[in-house]
Design an enzyme around this catalytic site. Sequence first.
Site, PDB file in Angstrom:
ATOM      1  N   HIS A 239       7.092  -1.696   6.430  1.00 56.07           N
ATOM      2  CA  HIS A 239       7.094  -1.880   7.893  1.00 56.07           C
ATOM      3  C   HIS A 239       8.173  -1.672   8.579  1.00 56.07           C
ATOM      4  O   HIS A 239       8.802  -1.307   9.949  1.00 56.07           O
ATOM      5  CB  HIS A 239       6.186  -2.006   8.415  1.00 56.07           C
ATOM      6  CG  HIS A 239       4.323  -2.845   8.862  1.00 56.07           C
ATOM      7  ND1 HIS A 239       3.430  -3.583   9.139  1.00 56.07           N
ATOM      8  CD2 HIS A 239       3.761  -1.930   7.112  1.00 56.07           C
ATOM      9  CE1 HIS A 239       2.327  -2.782   8.575  1.00 56.07           C
ATOM     10  NE2 HIS A 239       2.335  -2.060   7.444  1.00 56.07           N
TER      11      HIS A 239
ATOM     12  N   TYR B 218       6.081   2.293  12.975  1.00 59.71           N
ATOM     13  CA  TYR B 218       6.301   1.014  13.114  1.00 59.71           C
ATOM     14  C   TYR B 218       7.946   0.790  13.774  1.00 59.71           C
ATOM     15  O   TYR B 218       8.125  -0.115  14.046  1.00 59.71           O
ATOM     16  CB  TYR B 218       6.231  -0.673  12.271  1.00 59.71           C
ATOM     17  CG  TYR B 218       4.707  -0.578  10.852  1.00 59.71           C
ATOM     18  CD1 TYR B 218       4.152  -1.216  11.793  1.00 59.71           C
ATOM     19  CD2 TYR B 218       4.595   0.781  10.940  1.00 59.71           C
ATOM     20  CE1 TYR B 218       2.575  -1.153  11.886  1.00 59.71           C
ATOM     21  CE2 TYR B 218       2.932   0.437  10.083  1.00 59.71           C
ATOM     22  CZ  TYR B 218       2.298  -0.919  10.502  1.00 59.71           C
ATOM     23  OH  TYR B 218       1.134  -0.266  10.287  1.00 59.71           O
TER      24      TYR B 218
ATOM     25  N   ARG C  98      -6.242 -11.543  15.474  1.00 60.66           N
ATOM     26  CA  ARG C  98      -5.196 -10.319  15.803  1.00 60.66           C
ATOM     27  C   ARG C  98      -5.258  -9.958  16.834  1.00 60.66           C
ATOM     28  O   ARG C  98      -4.170  -9.890  17.382  1.00 60.66           O
ATOM     29  CB  ARG C  98      -6.135  -8.930  15.101  1.00 60.66           C
ATOM     30  CG  ARG C  98      -5.470  -7.922  14.906  1.00 60.66           C
ATOM     31  CD  ARG C  98      -6.026  -6.454  14.532  1.00 60.66           C
ATOM     32  NE  ARG C  98      -5.214  -5.596  14.902  1.00 60.66           N
ATOM     33  CZ  ARG C  98      -5.249  -4.575  14.103  1.00 60.66           C
ATOM     34  NH1 ARG C  98      -6.468  -4.423  13.198  1.00 60.66           N
ATOM     35  NH2 ARG C  98      -4.457  -3.786  13.947  1.00 60.66           N
TER      36      ARG C  98
ATOM     37  N   ASN D  42      -1.656  -8.103   5.501  1.00 58.59           N
ATOM     38  CA  ASN D  42      -0.294  -7.779   6.527  1.00 58.59           C
ATOM     39  C   ASN D  42      -0.388  -9.397   6.740  1.00 58.59           C
ATOM     40  O   ASN D  42      -0.551 -10.654   6.482  1.00 58.59           O
ATOM     41  CB  ASN D  42      -0.335  -7.394   6.853  1.00 58.59           C
ATOM     42  CG  ASN D  42      -0.089  -5.714   7.057  1.00 58.59           C
ATOM     43  OD1 ASN D  42       0.533  -5.652   6.964  1.00 58.59           O
ATOM     44  ND2 ASN D  42      -1.553  -4.980   7.718  1.00 58.59           N
TER      45      ASN D  42
ATOM     46  N   CYS E  28       1.265  -0.934   0.456  1.00 58.53           N
ATOM     47  CA  CYS E  28       1.564  -0.335   1.242  1.00 58.53           C
ATOM     48  C   CYS E  28       1.318   0.852   1.346  1.00 58.53           C
ATOM     49  O   CYS E  28       1.848   1.969   0.584  1.00 58.53           O
ATOM     50  CB  CYS E  28       2.886  -0.443   2.431  1.00 58.53           C
ATOM     51  SG  CYS E  28       2.454  -0.237   4.008  1.00 58.53           S
TER      52      CYS E  28
END
Length: 421
Positions: A194, A244, A90, A144, A164
Site C-alpha cells: 500500500h 493509497y 473497521r 491487512n 495484495c
Amino acid sequence: MKLAVVGGGSTYTPELIDGFARLRDTLPVSELVLIDPATERLELIGALARRIFAKQGHPGRVTTTADLDAGVEGADAVLVQLRVGGQAARLRDETWPLECGCIGQETTGAGGLAKALRTVPVVLDIAERVRRASPDAWIIDFTNPVGIVTRALLRAGHKAVGLCNVAIGFQRKFAALLDLAPADIHLDHVGLNHLTWELGVRKGGPDGEDLLPGLLAEHGAAVAEDLRLPRAVLDSLGVVPSYYLRYFYAHDAVVRELGTKPSRAAEVAAMEKELLGLYADPALDEKPELLARRGGAFYSEAAVDLAAALLGDGTSAVQVVNTLNRGTLPFLPDDAVVEVQARVDRSGPVPLATARLDPLYAGLVAQVTAYEDLALDAAVRGGRERVFKALLAHPLVGQFDLAEGLTDRLLAHNKEHLPWA
C-alpha cells in the site's frame, strides 16, 4: 492438492472460489476447506462454493469447519483472509482518527496501527497451529496490513508470502488501456504494501520496452481519475503511485472529504448484508456482480498464480508479492518486507533486481518501514509506550501531542482486543 482458507466465511470468498473454478488447470485443487468461527455465514458461503464448482465442472470437494486445527491438517497451502473485530472495528478505525485531524483508514495511519495490533497476535497463533498440523504448508497472507502481518510471520520463521491485489489491478487496467493481453504487461512495481509506485510498464517482460511514458501521455487523465489524484501529480512524478499514496499526497483534503460522507466500513457493511442475501439464494451458482464493488478485484487470479508457483512442479513464475527485502532496496534492512516483483517457485519468492529508487520515494519508504518495525514490536509485546512511538514515527502523525491523543483513542477503542490495554 488441499487448500485451506482461514476466514472462509468472508463475503470475499466467492471471488476466490470463482478463480479456483475457472483456473483449475493452473491450480488443480482436490480439496478446499473453508474455515471460520461464524458458522452460519460459513455454511451459506460453503453451499455457494459447491454450486460454483458444480456449475463450472470442477471435481474438487468443498468442506467447511469451525475447527482450525482439523481444517488445516494436511493442507498444502493456507490462505489467511481474516478481519479481527469485523466491520465494527473497521468503522471505529475509520472514524476516531478524524477527531485528531488524521485520516481514518484501516491499513495506514492510526487506524492501520489499530488493525495491526488486533491482527498480528491472532495470525501468529494461527500460523503456529498450521506449523504443527502441516509443517510444510505455505501460508499466503491477504490479511491487512499485509506488510506488517507478513513481516510478523517471516520473523517467526513461518513459510509465508504476502499478497495484495493492487499490482494485478494495475496490470489489468494498463493492459486494457494499451490493448494488450495482461500477460504481456510487466510492472516495475516497487515499494511497501500500500505504498508502491509503478516505475515502468514494460511490454513482454522485465527487459521489455517501457510503455509508461506513452501510457501517461495518452491515458494519464483516466489513470489519475481512478487514483483520485490530480493529473498534474502524475505528470510531475512521471510514475503511477498506488491509490493509497493519496493519503500521503492529499492528506488534508482526504480528511475533509471523510468528514462529510459515510465511512467505507458503513458502505461495506451494507454491501455485505446484501451479498449474504444473494448468497442464500439456492439458485445462485456464480459470483454476483455486486461483489466487484466489495473490493479485492482479481484477488483470485493473483492467489491462484501464487499458489500454483509455490506448489507446482518446480517451474518458476514472476509475480508481485510481499517478501523479505534481502538487499533488494539497499537502504532498508534485509528483514524488512517489501512489495516487488519476485521469481516464485517451490522454494519461495526471490525478489528481482530493481532500479535505484528516487529519494522522493525512498525517503517515504524508509520512514514507513521504520514505523512498521515499531508497529510490529507494539503488536507482539504490547504497551502504551510502544504504541505511542509507532504513531510518532508514522509520517501521517509525527507530532508529540497528536501521537498522545491518538494513542489514548486507539487504546480506548480496542480494549476488548488488546488484553494489555
